[in-house]
Design a protein around this motif. Structure first.
Motif, PDB file in Angstrom:
ATOM      1  N   VAL A 187      57.497 -32.540 -14.461  1.00  0.00           N
ATOM      2  CA  VAL A 187      57.204 -32.012 -13.253  1.00  0.00           C
ATOM      3  C   VAL A 187      55.814 -32.772 -12.619  1.00  0.00           C
ATOM      4  CG1 VAL A 187      56.548 -30.100 -11.801  1.00  0.00           C
ATOM      5  CG2 VAL A 187      58.088 -29.984 -13.591  1.00  0.00           C
ATOM      6  N   GLN A 188      55.900 -33.667 -11.770  1.00  0.00           N
ATOM      7  CA  GLN A 188      54.606 -34.255 -11.109  1.00  0.00           C
ATOM      8  C   GLN A 188      53.878 -33.493 -10.366  1.00  0.00           C
ATOM      9  OE1 GLN A 188      54.926 -38.598 -10.520  1.00  0.00           O
ATOM     10  NE2 GLN A 188      56.626 -38.796 -12.007  1.00  0.00           N
ATOM     11  N   ASN A 189      52.533 -33.383 -10.138  1.00  0.00           N
ATOM     12  CA  ASN A 189      51.808 -32.771  -9.349  1.00  0.00           C
ATOM     13  C   ASN A 189      52.358 -31.204  -9.115  1.00  0.00           C
ATOM     14  OD1 ASN A 189      50.217 -31.666  -7.049  1.00  0.00           O
ATOM     15  ND2 ASN A 189      51.072 -33.208  -5.594  1.00  0.00           N
ATOM     16  N   LEU A 190      52.115 -30.677 -10.453  1.00  0.00           N
ATOM     17  CA  LEU A 190      52.884 -29.343 -10.788  1.00  0.00           C
ATOM     18  C   LEU A 190      52.283 -28.223  -9.719  1.00  0.00           C
ATOM     19  CD1 LEU A 190      54.226 -27.615 -13.082  1.00  0.00           C
ATOM     20  CD2 LEU A 190      51.852 -27.365 -13.992  1.00  0.00           C
ATOM     21  N   LEU A 191      51.053 -28.368  -9.216  1.00  0.00           N
ATOM     22  CA  LEU A 191      50.435 -27.198  -8.306  1.00  0.00           C
ATOM     23  C   LEU A 191      50.736 -27.598  -7.063  1.00  0.00           C
ATOM     24  CD1 LEU A 191      46.917 -26.497  -9.950  1.00  0.00           C
ATOM     25  CD2 LEU A 191      49.177 -25.596 -10.372  1.00  0.00           C
ATOM     26  N   ASP A 192      51.360 -28.672  -6.658  1.00  0.00           N
ATOM     27  CA  ASP A 192      52.055 -29.200  -5.153  1.00  0.00           C
ATOM     28  C   ASP A 192      50.695 -29.317  -4.238  1.00  0.00           C
ATOM     29  OD1 ASP A 192      53.764 -29.933  -3.422  1.00  0.00           O
ATOM     30  OD2 ASP A 192      54.162 -27.674  -2.705  1.00  0.00           O
ATOM     31  N   ASN A 193      49.504 -29.992  -4.743  1.00  0.00           N
ATOM     32  CA  ASN A 193      48.474 -30.336  -4.016  1.00  0.00           C
ATOM     33  C   ASN A 193      48.903 -31.173  -2.877  1.00  0.00           C
ATOM     34  OD1 ASN A 193      47.391 -29.029  -6.293  1.00  0.00           O
ATOM     35  ND2 ASN A 193      46.000 -30.613  -6.741  1.00  0.00           N
ATOM     36  N   GLN A 194      48.247 -30.858  -1.807  1.00  0.00           N
ATOM     37  CA  GLN A 194      48.515 -31.595  -0.469  1.00  0.00           C
ATOM     38  C   GLN A 194      47.228 -32.433  -0.342  1.00  0.00           C
ATOM     39  OE1 GLN A 194      51.673 -31.178   1.268  1.00  0.00           O
ATOM     40  NE2 GLN A 194      51.930 -30.364  -0.614  1.00  0.00           N
ATOM     41  N   PRO A 195      47.296 -33.722   0.221  1.00  0.00           N
ATOM     42  CA  PRO A 195      46.202 -34.506   0.574  1.00  0.00           C
ATOM     43  C   PRO A 195      45.263 -34.097   1.621  1.00  0.00           C
ATOM     44  CG  PRO A 195      48.025 -35.586   1.219  1.00  0.00           C
ATOM     45  CD  PRO A 195      48.611 -34.364   0.585  1.00  0.00           C
ATOM     46  N   LYS A 196      44.040 -34.404   1.532  1.00  0.00           N
ATOM     47  CA  LYS A 196      42.988 -34.059   2.291  1.00  0.00           C
ATOM     48  C   LYS A 196      43.358 -34.867   3.809  1.00  0.00           C
ATOM     49  CE  LYS A 196      39.571 -32.442   4.728  1.00  0.00           C
ATOM     50  NZ  LYS A 196      37.983 -32.921   4.303  1.00  0.00           N
ATOM     51  N   VAL A 197      43.522 -34.356   4.939  1.00  0.00           N
ATOM     52  CA  VAL A 197      43.669 -35.016   6.010  1.00  0.00           C
ATOM     53  C   VAL A 197      42.266 -35.393   6.798  1.00  0.00           C
ATOM     54  CG1 VAL A 197      44.146 -34.578   8.526  1.00  0.00           C
ATOM     55  CG2 VAL A 197      45.847 -33.696   6.677  1.00  0.00           C
ATOM     56  N   VAL A 198      42.384 -36.659   7.153  1.00  0.00           N
ATOM     57  CA  VAL A 198      40.812 -37.229   7.616  1.00  0.00           C
ATOM     58  C   VAL A 198      41.228 -38.274   8.885  1.00  0.00           C
ATOM     59  CG1 VAL A 198      39.572 -37.306   5.501  1.00  0.00           C
ATOM     60  CG2 VAL A 198      41.182 -39.358   6.086  1.00  0.00           C
ATOM     61  N   GLY A 199      42.439 -37.917   9.270  1.00  0.00           N
ATOM     62  CA  GLY A 199      42.877 -38.891  10.478  1.00  0.00           C
ATOM     63  C   GLY A 199      43.385 -40.154  10.148  1.00  0.00           C
ATOM     64  N   LEU A 228      53.547 -37.046  -1.550  1.00  0.00           N
ATOM     65  CA  LEU A 228      54.837 -36.731  -1.617  1.00  0.00           C
ATOM     66  C   LEU A 228      54.932 -35.174  -1.934  1.00  0.00           C
ATOM     67  CD1 LEU A 228      56.500 -39.737  -3.485  1.00  0.00           C
ATOM     68  CD2 LEU A 228      56.461 -39.292  -1.052  1.00  0.00           C
ATOM     69  N   GLY A 229      54.061 -34.550  -2.668  1.00  0.00           N
ATOM     70  CA  GLY A 229      54.244 -33.348  -3.183  1.00  0.00           C
ATOM     71  C   GLY A 229      54.694 -33.231  -4.619  1.00  0.00           C
ATOM     72  N   ARG A 230      55.339 -31.959  -4.983  1.00  0.00           N
ATOM     73  CA  ARG A 230      55.834 -31.916  -6.153  1.00  0.00           C
ATOM     74  C   ARG A 230      57.049 -32.402  -6.587  1.00  0.00           C
ATOM     75  NH1 ARG A 230      56.102 -26.316  -5.986  1.00  0.00           N
ATOM     76  NH2 ARG A 230      54.086 -26.097  -6.925  1.00  0.00           N
ATOM     77  N   ARG A 231      57.149 -33.105  -7.567  1.00  0.00           N
ATOM     78  CA  ARG A 231      58.564 -34.099  -7.920  1.00  0.00           C
ATOM     79  C   ARG A 231      59.004 -33.678  -9.273  1.00  0.00           C
ATOM     80  NH1 ARG A 231      54.724 -37.143  -6.032  1.00  0.00           N
ATOM     81  NH2 ARG A 231      54.211 -38.433  -7.923  1.00  0.00           N
ATOM     82  N   TYR A 232      60.415 -33.585  -9.167  1.00  0.00           N
ATOM     83  CA  TYR A 232      60.866 -33.278 -10.433  1.00  0.00           C
ATOM     84  C   TYR A 232      61.747 -34.412 -11.059  1.00  0.00           C
ATOM     85  CZ  TYR A 232      60.296 -28.501  -8.741  1.00  0.00           C
ATOM     86  OH  TYR A 232      59.469 -27.460  -8.155  1.00  0.00           O
TER      87      TYR A 232
END
Length: 1004
Positions: free
Chosen positions: A959-971, A992-996
């Motif tokens: 499971v990649q990005n287990l906590l489903d972290n979203q990238p910070k928006v900067v425009g 991409l978010g969480r991946r299996y």
């Protein structure tokens, strides 16, 4: 025992210590710890950073290694993914971006540029992918990779020019015997981004072990992930206003030289008060949604291109790898290696269109409404001196139905046209798609043997070619837009030798028919070819005696090398002409090459061994002389050298230091690319807005750059943050020079079994760097002191604007934009500390393994010319600092190994960064307080479970990005388009978010 086999056994016995010196951050897992075992079966040891195959066991140059086991745990699909996550490596162009991606993936060591390192396989160069001399990581056969070594600092003495920031060496599995099949399947939590990878490897020993052959085939395929399918990227956001951003080319159409007071009739027009009143009603205007009149443009008119763009480029690859060796006699072995791959990468971006091109429109165009026609006629052609409409009302009315010629064939005096700049998105056509199909092969053949029991010889030759075919589709042709607007009826154009269909750009979105689009667009093709021929011969070993206070013999390597590079870009006539709407400029033909003859030598000298406080003291030295001949240019020669040493006062403590002088020869693009106008990024144009109307000196400078007095006050920044840039190659540029040094400490205390740690400081400085100024450098040179700036200063007049709009963006053939001239005037520098730590321990119920890699980058500066800013980019992002380079980054893997199960958690940390200028948007967005001036520190966790079903079958689930972290928006307008995409930085932060991933390995 055979002479050659004896040397092989001597090498194999040294393998564990050599690998330990490289500090391979791997754990001992339940299946086996194959690293040392595999090396012991081979005939050679690949030591990254040295030409000497059997060097002293303690090395003075630190190497970070990633093993096949780590790759399996992480379930990396491409070599780019492996390297992207190593601390100290700055993300380069790759699969996470589409605009600016040329179908290849590269590596950027230390943020010094992806063209300042070398990618190797088993210590040997391969043919580059393009004219900048960079190797495409998509061609690496991952199934056969045993480990990946990353060496930081100048390595030109060992590997030749280009290795200024270091080398990445992919070491393959040697003497593979048996069969191994792998298949992996990956999917995001949103159900998109499907990625499949399959590999089959076969190998066998024969003739009582005198020979070995291995053959591997692989297949990979990935689906696109669209930015429109993620909530943080579905709408383009302006980084400085926080409003909906995008492109100034949208729908409905936007026109220049329009006066809305003439929408009903041309009477008083702007009145008699002159320019200020005219400015309020004429300039850039957009068709109303209904298509019946014009209205002023605003930021809300920007076209949202994000939904078409992608975070994962569609990718398909077939690859083959074959290698073999055979001992012809006791003293001679022949060997060969071949790599072949065919990759197709599709980059998808928003629809084409007319991107600010100058057009002529007959006032009798059948699609013009009466209000639109009057607005064109009412344009004030003499602002500031009373109102003078382009045409009177009577002239305008007469032109509404006029044909170019009368019945007798003479010119019709009532026929009139207007010149305007048109911006119109081809939304009815669909996205622009570029398919990059790369066919790559690189073959190598050689022989090696023994001169004595301790001295070897090795002679090899290699040849490789890469061909990249870019097929572009979905593009309007500017010339056909112009032709299709010259119409006085809806059936035929005034010039019709090619089936011209009159074009309706005066209506709302949807007004352009399929027949009109069919005439406007055509496919084009660009073919990029590269070749590399090389021959290398080396004699290495030891001299058979040692220094008076040492036990190990003095080791050496001497040899010579020849390389010949060739590269070309062959564009069809459409691509050469720059006629494709939104293609970023023309792609002129390029052809060139160079060759180099080299001689080199290395020496490893053990000074003192097995003495009090001198368990080992060893010195290293090397030198390389290179003679270059450039096609059509002058030749030059370079000398590089290195000196290093390591001191082990007692077992478990080692101190090392190194210093090297390295060079980088100019690549074929830097030498042979013709002057051309393309796109770059700029967040703010000093001539935009009302500022020029309030400062006479600024106004004079803007006019000297090509704007007109009438345009001042209405010039705009491109909502997409892009401007034109003009530059090209230069046969006069010479090699870059680099000095790099480092000191380090390695600890492996006997009192703490299973523990090892290294701490290494590195410092790299590059002078005579082949560079061009950043966009802000060009702007600063002219506008920083605008009160004293001269309208005749070359730093100002070199900037060229669109005569139709006054902007820095527009048609490449008309708007030169920012001059970004190549020179040898640049300087780069970086320094920092790498830390690596390994620990293994039995904890009763399992075996615990800890491996950690960390980097602290103190500084990374770039100065394009002596008059440019010496720009710091560590911890900063902007259009000047392309990719993100954090101050701190690390990755820590903890693994618990049971009898048949491994549980592993990887923690990756990226330090917080901030915007270089600190004036981006701060406020409320979607009900949340946001600050585009900073990106906080990010923590990613990947969890892996590996099950060893039996000796033949292993199942891995990750499971990649287990906590489903979203990238910070900067425009979307705060950085370079190649890295700042979808309102985020997707090559640095997971978009991409969480991946299996589920993978299976079968071994027989």
């Amino acid at each position: 025992m055979k002479t050659f086999s004896k040397r092989a056994l001597l090498r194999a016995s040294a393998a564990p210590a050599i690998l330990g010196a490289s500090l391979i951050a791997t754990a001992a897992f339940a299946q086996e710890a194959p690293q040392a075992a595999e090396v012991e079966t081979g005939d050679t040891i690949i030591v990254t950073g040295s030409l000497i195959r059997n060097p002293n066991l303690v090395r003075s140059t630190p190497v970070t290694a990633t093993t096949a086991d780590q790759i399996e745990l992480k379930q990396n699909n491409t070599a780019e993914e492996i390297l992207r996550e190593i601390p100290g490596i700055v993300p380069s162009i790759g699969s996470a971006v589409n605009n600016g991606n040329g179908g290849a993936s590269f590596v950027d060591l230390r943020g010094l540029g992806s063209n300042r390192n070398i990618v190797l396989i088993d210590g040997n160069r391969l043919v580059p992918a393009e004219l900048n001399g960079r190797f495409d990581l998509n061609n690496i056969p991952l199934a056969l990779i045993d480990r990946v070594d990353v060496l930081t600092g100048g390595a030109s003495t060992t590997y030749g020019a280009d290795a200024i920031s270091g080398v990445v060496n992919f070491v393959t599995k040697s003497d593979f015997a048996g069969m191994e099949a792998n298949i992996a399947n990956q999917l995001t939590e949103q159900g998109d981004g499907h990625y499949i990878r399959a590999d089959l490897t076969l190998g066998a020993n024969f003739d009582d072990g005198r020979g070995n052959v291995v053959f591997s085939v692989g297949y990979q395929q990935s689906d696109p992930v669209y930015q429109g399918d993620r909530p943080f990227s579905d709408v383009s956001i302006d980084s400085f206003s926080g409003l909906g951003g995008g492109s100034g080319t949208g729908t409905p159409s936007r026109f220049t030289n329009v006066n809305t007071t003439g929408a009903d009739s041309i009477t008083t027009g702007c009145g008699l008060t002159g320019q200020p009143a005219c400015n309020a009603v004429q300039g850039n205007r957009q068709v109303t949604a209904a298509g019946g009149a014009f209205r002023p443009t605003s930021a809300f008119d920007a076209y949202n291109f994000n939904p078409f763009n992608i975070f994962q480029t569609p990718f398909e690859r077939f690859n083959m790898y074959g290698a073999g060796r055979y001992e012809v006699s006791d003293a001679v072995e022949v060997y060969s290696r071949g790599i072949f791959s065919k990759n197709t990468v599709s980059t998808i971006i928003a629809p084409s269109g007319a991107f600010g091109i100058s057009v002529n429109v007959p006032l009798s165009n059948p699609y013009l409404s009466a209000a639109q026609r009057n607005a064109f006629c009412a344009f004030d052609i003499n602002p500031g001196a009373g109102y003078t409409p382009r045409f009177t009302q009577a002239q305008c009315d007469a032109a509404a139905t006029a044909q170019p010629t009368l019945a007798d064939g003479t010119a019709n005096p009532d026929y009139r046209t207007v010149t305007t700049t048109l911006s119109r998105r081809a939304t009815e056509l669909g996205p622009r798609i570029s398919d990059f199909t790369t066919t790559f092969f690189d073959y190598r053949i050689g022989a090696r043997g023994g001169i004595t029991d301790t001295i070897d010889w090795d002679v090899a030759g290699a040849y490789g070619e890469s061909e990249n075919v870019q097929t572009q589709q979905g593009y309007w042709l500017n010339s056909r837009v112009r032709q299709a607007l010259l119409a006085t009826n809806t059936s035929t154009c005034l010039t019709d030798t090619n089936g011209c269909v009159p074009l309706n750009v005066f209506g709302p979105d949807g007004s352009i028919t399929a027949e009109q689009n069919a005439f406007l667009n055509a496919n084009s093709q660009i073919i990029t070819k590269t070749s590399l021929a090389q021959v290398k011969g080396t004699v290495s070993g030891d001299v058979g005696f040692a220094a008076p206070w040492a036990n190990d013999a003095i080791a050496f390597a001497i040899g010579g090398e020849y390389r010949k590079y060739g590269a070309s870009r062959e564009s069809d006539l459409l691509s050469q002409s720059g006629d494709l709407g939104g293609a970023g400029g023309a792609a002129p033909n390029i052809n060139g090459g160079y060759e180099v003859y080299e001689a080199y030598g290395e020496l490893i000298l053990p000074i003192v061994q097995d003495k009090p406080l001198f368990e080992d003291l060893t010195l290293e030295a090397g030198i390389r002389y290179s003679d270059y001949t450039v096609d059509g240019g002058t030749g030059y020669n370079t000398t590089t050298w290195k000196a290093a040493g390591s001191w082990t006062p007692v077992n478990g403590i080692n101190i090392r230091a190194n210093y090297s002088r390295a060079v980088r020869a100019p690549n074929i693009a830097e030498l042979f690319a013709p002057v051309n106008t393309t796109l770059t990024n700029l967040d703010s144009d000093p001539c935009a807005g009302v500022a020029p109307t309030q400062n006479a000196n600024l106004a004079a400078v803007c006019i000297a750059q090509g704007a007109s007095a009438a345009q001042l006050g209405s010039i705009i920044n491109d909502p997409a943050g892009q401007v034109n840039s003009t530059g090209g190659g230069n046969l006069s540029v010479g090699p870059e020079k680099s000095n790099s040094w480092g000191v380090g400490l390695r600890l492996q205390p006997a009192a703490l079994p299973g523990f090892s740690m290294t701490v290494d400081y590195y410092n790299i400085k590059i002078t005579d760097a082949i560079t061009f100024p950043t966009p802000d450098d060009v702007i600063s040179a002219c506008f920083d002191n605008i009160t004293a700036a001269s309208a005749t200063d070359p730093a100002c007049t070199g900037i060229r604007r669109d005569p139709g709009t006054g902007a820095l963006f527009g048609e490449a053939a008309v708007v030169g934009g920012l001059p970004q001239t190549l020179s040898n005037l640049g300087k780069l520098a970086t320094d920092g500390i790498d830390v690596q730590l390994n620990y293994m321990k039995e904890v009763g119920f399992a075996k615990w393994s800890l491996s950690a890699n960390g980097n602290w980058t103190n500084s990374s500066t770039f100065q394009a010319t002596p008059s440019s800013i010496n720009r710091e980019c560590v911890g900063l992002y902007s259009v000047n600092c392309a990719s993100i380079q954090p101050k701190f980054s690390w990755s820590v893997r903890n693994t618990l190994s049971f009898s048949s199960v491994d549980l592993s958690l990887l923690w990756r940390y990226i330090d917080g960064v901030k915007y270089e200028d600190g004036d981006a948007f701060v406020g409320t967005l979607d009900g949340k307080e946001v600050d585009f001036n900073r990106i906080p520190a990010e923590h990613y966790f990947d969890l892996t479970s590996r099950f060893h079903v039996n000796d033949e079958v292993t199942i891995t689930m990750t499971v990649q990005n287990l906590l489903d972290n979203q990238p910070k928006v900067v425009g979307n307008t705060i950085g370079s388009t190649s890295f700042n995409s979808g309102n985020v930085y997707p090559s640095t932060y997971d978009a991409l978010g969480r991946r299996y991933t589920v993978a299976a390995k079968l071994r027989f």
